[in-house]
Design a protein around this motif. Structure first.
Motif, PDB file in Angstrom:
ATOM      1  N   ASN A 272       0.850  -1.191   0.000  1.00  0.00           N
ATOM      2  CA  ASN A 272       0.000   0.000   0.000  1.00  0.00           C
ATOM      3  C   ASN A 272       0.881   1.234   0.000  1.00  0.00           C
ATOM      4  O   ASN A 272       1.735   1.397   0.868  1.00  0.00           O
ATOM      5  CB  ASN A 272      -0.901   0.014   1.232  1.00  0.00           C
ATOM      6  N   PHE A 273       0.634   2.113  -0.966  1.00  0.00           N
ATOM      7  CA  PHE A 273       1.498   3.274  -1.155  1.00  0.00           C
ATOM      8  C   PHE A 273       0.658   4.544  -1.232  1.00  0.00           C
ATOM      9  O   PHE A 273      -0.319   4.602  -1.970  1.00  0.00           O
ATOM     10  CB  PHE A 273       2.290   3.073  -2.460  1.00  0.00           C
TER      11      PHE A 273
ATOM     12  N   ILE B  36       1.203  -3.222  -6.362  1.00  0.00           N
ATOM     13  CA  ILE B  36       1.270  -1.909  -5.712  1.00  0.00           C
ATOM     14  C   ILE B  36      -0.119  -1.291  -5.724  1.00  0.00           C
ATOM     15  O   ILE B  36      -0.742  -1.160  -6.780  1.00  0.00           O
ATOM     16  CB  ILE B  36       2.229  -0.968  -6.479  1.00  0.00           C
ATOM     17  N   LYS B  37      -0.597  -0.954  -4.534  1.00  0.00           N
ATOM     18  CA  LYS B  37      -1.872  -0.236  -4.472  1.00  0.00           C
ATOM     19  C   LYS B  37      -1.541   1.223  -4.190  1.00  0.00           C
ATOM     20  O   LYS B  37      -1.343   1.614  -3.041  1.00  0.00           O
ATOM     21  CB  LYS B  37      -2.732  -0.785  -3.341  1.00  0.00           C
ATOM     22  N   ALA B  38      -1.452   2.018  -5.272  1.00  0.00           N
ATOM     23  CA  ALA B  38      -1.054   3.421  -5.110  1.00  0.00           C
ATOM     24  C   ALA B  38      -2.291   4.275  -4.920  1.00  0.00           C
ATOM     25  O   ALA B  38      -3.220   4.231  -5.722  1.00  0.00           O
ATOM     26  CB  ALA B  38      -0.276   3.872  -6.334  1.00  0.00           C
TER      27      ALA B  38
ATOM     28  N   MET C 194       1.350   7.815 -12.655  1.00  0.00           N
ATOM     29  CA  MET C 194       1.652   6.901 -11.566  1.00  0.00           C
ATOM     30  C   MET C 194       1.200   5.491 -11.918  1.00  0.00           C
ATOM     31  O   MET C 194       1.915   4.519 -11.661  1.00  0.00           O
ATOM     32  CB  MET C 194       0.948   7.402 -10.297  1.00  0.00           C
ATOM     33  N   ASP C 195       0.026   5.377 -12.539  1.00  0.00           N
ATOM     34  CA  ASP C 195      -0.459   4.055 -12.949  1.00  0.00           C
ATOM     35  C   ASP C 195       0.535   3.380 -13.896  1.00  0.00           C
ATOM     36  O   ASP C 195       0.762   2.174 -13.818  1.00  0.00           O
ATOM     37  CB  ASP C 195      -1.829   4.170 -13.624  1.00  0.00           C
ATOM     38  N   GLU C 196       1.130   4.190 -14.783  1.00  0.00           N
ATOM     39  CA  GLU C 196       2.111   3.619 -15.720  1.00  0.00           C
ATOM     40  C   GLU C 196       3.336   3.098 -14.967  1.00  0.00           C
ATOM     41  O   GLU C 196       3.858   2.024 -15.266  1.00  0.00           O
ATOM     42  CB  GLU C 196       2.550   4.677 -16.738  1.00  0.00           C
ATOM     43  N   LEU C 197       3.781   3.883 -13.977  1.00  0.00           N
ATOM     44  CA  LEU C 197       4.932   3.449 -13.174  1.00  0.00           C
ATOM     45  C   LEU C 197       4.629   2.131 -12.463  1.00  0.00           C
ATOM     46  O   LEU C 197       5.458   1.226 -12.425  1.00  0.00           O
ATOM     47  CB  LEU C 197       5.263   4.515 -12.123  1.00  0.00           C
ATOM     48  N   VAL C 198       3.414   2.052 -11.908  1.00  0.00           N
ATOM     49  CA  VAL C 198       3.014   0.833 -11.196  1.00  0.00           C
ATOM     50  C   VAL C 198       3.037  -0.352 -12.160  1.00  0.00           C
ATOM     51  O   VAL C 198       3.544  -1.422 -11.837  1.00  0.00           O
ATOM     52  CB  VAL C 198       1.610   1.015 -10.575  1.00  0.00           C
ATOM     53  N   LYS C 199       2.518  -0.131 -13.374  1.00  0.00           N
ATOM     54  CA  LYS C 199       2.486  -1.212 -14.365  1.00  0.00           C
ATOM     55  C   LYS C 199       3.906  -1.692 -14.692  1.00  0.00           C
ATOM     56  O   LYS C 199       4.173  -2.897 -14.734  1.00  0.00           O
ATOM     57  CB  LYS C 199       1.804  -0.711 -15.642  1.00  0.00           C
ATOM     58  N   THR C 200       4.808  -0.754 -14.923  1.00  0.00           N
ATOM     59  CA  THR C 200       6.189  -1.125 -15.237  1.00  0.00           C
ATOM     60  C   THR C 200       6.790  -1.950 -14.106  1.00  0.00           C
ATOM     61  O   THR C 200       7.439  -2.963 -14.329  1.00  0.00           O
ATOM     62  CB  THR C 200       7.049   0.149 -15.415  1.00  0.00           C
ATOM     63  N   PHE C 201       6.546  -1.466 -12.883  1.00  0.00           N
ATOM     64  CA  PHE C 201       7.107  -2.154 -11.721  1.00  0.00           C
ATOM     65  C   PHE C 201       6.541  -3.566 -11.593  1.00  0.00           C
ATOM     66  O   PHE C 201       7.278  -4.533 -11.365  1.00  0.00           O
ATOM     67  CB  PHE C 201       6.819  -1.356 -10.448  1.00  0.00           C
TER      68      PHE C 201
ATOM     69  N   ASP D 214       2.133   0.818   3.714  1.00  0.00           N
ATOM     70  CA  ASP D 214       3.466   0.219   3.809  1.00  0.00           C
ATOM     71  C   ASP D 214       4.533   1.262   3.506  1.00  0.00           C
ATOM     72  O   ASP D 214       5.570   1.330   4.159  1.00  0.00           O
ATOM     73  CB  ASP D 214       3.588  -0.952   2.831  1.00  0.00           C
ATOM     74  N   VAL D 215       4.245   2.061   2.479  1.00  0.00           N
ATOM     75  CA  VAL D 215       5.184   3.104   2.059  1.00  0.00           C
ATOM     76  C   VAL D 215       4.377   4.370   1.811  1.00  0.00           C
ATOM     77  O   VAL D 215       3.255   4.306   1.310  1.00  0.00           O
ATOM     78  CB  VAL D 215       5.901   2.701   0.744  1.00  0.00           C
TER      79      VAL D 215
END
Lengths: 408, 293
Positions: free
Chosen positions: A30-31, A60-62, A44-51, A85-86
């Motif tokens: 959880n971020f 990742i739940k951003a 941000m969604d794109e970053l999560v997808k890459t990760f 979490d972060v």
């Protein structure tokens, strides 16, 4: 046939076990973060997808938490045992988070992290806690500088102010009635008297004093504060609504050509150039009384002690600190990247990056003590507004701030 | 006894879900707030939480901001509710007449009530803006002002400026309640009064108002409670500023609790305010409510 069936069954069983295995190894992080423009959550969604593509076992739940009560929500979630979490946080809050025993040191992970060498300058050292441990992973930073209208400065033969005195002179010359400014009333300085305005006040007052006991109440500090109050009360170079003006008011007045100078950081550079093109530029804040101070605004990610997925959380934190990913995150927030390799590719117009870089020599964070958070959200705005409206004197205001930081 | 018990138990059984929900959702947090108010409890100092008895209440008694906020809360309620009532009454009387676009007018009047408070707060803060706001522009053009007034930044006008916005937001509630009440008054009363030669004013004073009494008493009580606790519009328009100029007690409690993270003192403020409001409502019902059956 029976053998075939058996092997099929075996394969199915194997697949099922594997599926269970991955399902149980699946870790949710959880971020919490915030962006001013909700549109930018797409980045941000794109970053999560890459990760997630690189780390198929981690989800990742951003969550984009509204800025207005971001920190209230964070503190309450910690107190309630439901911290993420972060989360993205600021240096000024580190003392409170440590006092709550809420955050997890990342000293060991950092030492082993290959990306460490790419982090700019002494960002890690700035973020080091007083107990010698590291808790924060730098994410982005800004420095407050002065935006000014190049066209108006040229028209009235003014240079961007280097000192307090220059600033006042320019502000006076650029305060014009509607009749002298094409039908729009113009004020020299878009003063921010409401919440968040401490970083407008700092260059004029904190340049000449500090938060040490009795420093704020020294005659020099009180005089510097009076000087700032006089910008509105005596010289009237700021809009009459100044004591109540916050971020939206000062930005919109500047963009619509109703003020000639304001303090803010590179986060608003994109919007400024969209509205004013090359009629806007920026310089570091003026020096006052021989000193110079501007606000160093930082944001980092930090991990919470309550997290049950610390390894996955660290992976996500370090991912956001890597050059390309960090740049993408900064694209969403408009702030500056923390990596050396990324700094070469920053998309902002060079004049704003330069003004930020030139400010770093004297940019400082707010004091790293628990009182700072309340100073920013309540003590400064309330006392500043009362002083700007003449309810209390400059000395009384400085006394209240001194008491807040140095009582007992 | 054994025969009677199923029926005598039934009401309690049927009521218990509602009671249970109230106990969990309302009563438990209330008790918790009272307990918290007896502690020194600053959220980011979990290790320093300790019982201090009534110290928070003693501090409140000596807190000048508390008394100033209490005074402003009285002005806040004392002006907002009567003005909303008056405006609502006039609107309801107008809407009770027969005219061509009555249906449309009745729905339009609900707009302020239906808008979210945050929208209202933002809308009105731009209306009051000294540089680009509508109000200053109109008054300057009409020659009522010589120079623009920073309505929200001036501590002498800010509270009243917000009260005006809240009056605008809340009057439709009164209008609709009163309109419903008006439609319940038998027409024969007015006919009889007409025959007896009563003037319009006399009809209003002796028939309309007394018939509306029950509606008015209830509506005013509800509004007092809502307005007293309403902080969203203030929060959006000034955040309690400039200085303390628009701090009402609930807002002060909120700021102490969430901005300063002082849960002990904030809870003590909230508990004190709840008791004061309870007292005010009790007195109101004793004086006004007694006269209606």
């Amino acid at each position: 046939m029976p053998i075939k069936l058996r092997s099929l069954l075996g394969a199915a069983l194997g697949a099922a076990v594997l599926a269970c295995g991955t399902a149980s190894a699946q870790q949710n992080v959880n971020f919490w973060y915030h962006v001013d423009n909700a549109e930018n959550t797409k980045l941000m969604d794109e970053l999560v997808k890459t990760f997630e593509a690189k780390n198929p076992n981690i989800k990742i739940k951003a969550e984009n938490v509204p800025w207005n009560n971001y920190f209230d929500k964070l503190f309450i979630s910690i107190a309630g045992g439901k911290a993420p979490d972060v989360a993205v946080t600021r240096l000024a809050l580190q003392p409170q988070l440590l006092e709550m025993d809420a955050i997890e040191p990342i000293t060991k992970q950092l030492a082993a992290w290959p990306g460490k060498a790419d982090l700019a300058n002494n960002l890690l050292e700035i973020n080091k806690a007083t107990n010698g441990e590291y808790y924060y992973m730098p994410l982005q930073y800004v420095a407050i500088y002065l935006y000014y209208r190049t066209d108006l400065f040229a028209k009235y033969n003014l240079k961007p102010p280097a000192t307090c005195e220059d600033f006042l002179e320019a502000a006076k010359k650029l305060t014009l009635p509607a009749s002298a400014n094409g039908g729009t009333e113009l004020y020299g300085f878009g003063m921010r008297g409401g919440k968040g305005g401490h970083d407008n006040w700092g260059p004029f007052v904190l340049s000449q004093t500090s938060f040490a006991p009795d420093a704020l109440t020294s005659p020099k500090a009180v005089a510097a504060n009076s000087w700032y109050i006089d910008l509105l009360r005596k010289h009237k170079v700021a809009p009459p609504s100044a004591s109540n003006d916050g971020f939206n008011e000062i930005i919109s007045a500047f963009k619509s050509g109703r003020t000639a100078m304001i303090f803010h950081h590179i986060g608003s550079a994109k919007g400024m150039t969209e509205a004013l093109g090359d009629k806007v530029s920026a310089v570091p804040v003026p020096s006052c009384g021989g000193g110079r101070w501007t606000y160093f605004g930082d944001e980092s990610t930090t991990m919470f002690k309550t997290s049950k997925v610390k390894e996955a959380s660290w992976k996500w934190m370090s991912f956001l600190g890597e050059s390309e990913n960090n740049l993408k995150f900064n694209e969403a927030t408009g702030q500056l990247t923390v990596t050396k390799s990324g700094a070469l590719k920053v998309p902002h117009p060079a004049r704003f990056v330069k003004a930020t870089m030139d400010s770093l020599a004297f940019a400082k964070p707010m004091p790293l003590v628990p009182q700072t958070a309340d100073f920013v959200s309540t003590v400064w705005p309330t006392n500043m507004q009362r002083a700007l409206n003449g309810e209390i004197s400059s000395a009384q205001m400085m006394d209240a701030i001194d008491k807040h930081f140095n009582a007992k | 006894m054994s025969q009677k018990s199923p029926t005598s138990m039934l009401p309690y059984v049927l009521l218990s879900p509602a009671v249970l929900a109230t106990v969990i959702v309302v009563f438990y947090p209330m008790v918790q707030a009272v307990i918290t108010s007896l502690y020194s409890n600053i959220l980011w100092r979990p290790r320093a939480v300790r019982f201090i008895g009534l110290d928070n209440y003693i501090a409140i008694w000596n807190d000048p901001v508390f008394w100033a906020s209490l005074g402003r809360t009285a002005i806040w309620i004392g002006l907002t509710v009567p003005l909303q009532l008056l405006l609502g009454l006039v609107t309801a009387l107008l809407l009770n007449q027969t005219f061509r676009w009555r249906g449309l007018a009745r729905s339009l009047i609900l707009i302020p009530w239906a808008l979210p408070s945050v929208v209202i707060g933002l809308m009105w803060s731009w209306i009051y803006n000294p540089q680009v706001g509508l109000l200053n522009d109109l008054m300057l053009r009409l020659g009522l002002l010589q120079s623009a007034v920073p309505w929200l930044a001036n501590p002498d006008t800010s509270l009243y400026a917000i009260i005006a916005a809240l009056v605008w937001q809340g009057f439709p509630f009164f209008a609709i309640m009163i309109l419903a009440g008006l439609q319940n008054i038998p027409h024969s009363l007015y006919e009889a009064a007409d025959i007896d030669g009563a003037s319009d004013w006399q009809q209003f004073w002796h028939i309309t108002l007394p018939s509306l009494k029950a509606v008015l008493v209830t509506a005013v009580m509800l509004r007092i409670i809502w307005v007293a606790n309403s902080i969203d519009v203030i929060y959006v328009m000034t955040g309690g500023g400039p200085g303390y100029a628009t701090h009402t007690l609930p807002l002060y409690a909120l700021k102490r609790t969430y901005a300063s993270m002082d849960f002990g003192y904030g809870s003590a403020l909230a508990v004190s305010f709840s008791l004061l409001l309870l007292g005010a409502i009790y007195l109101y019902l004793r004086r006004v409510g007694k006269t209606i059956e």
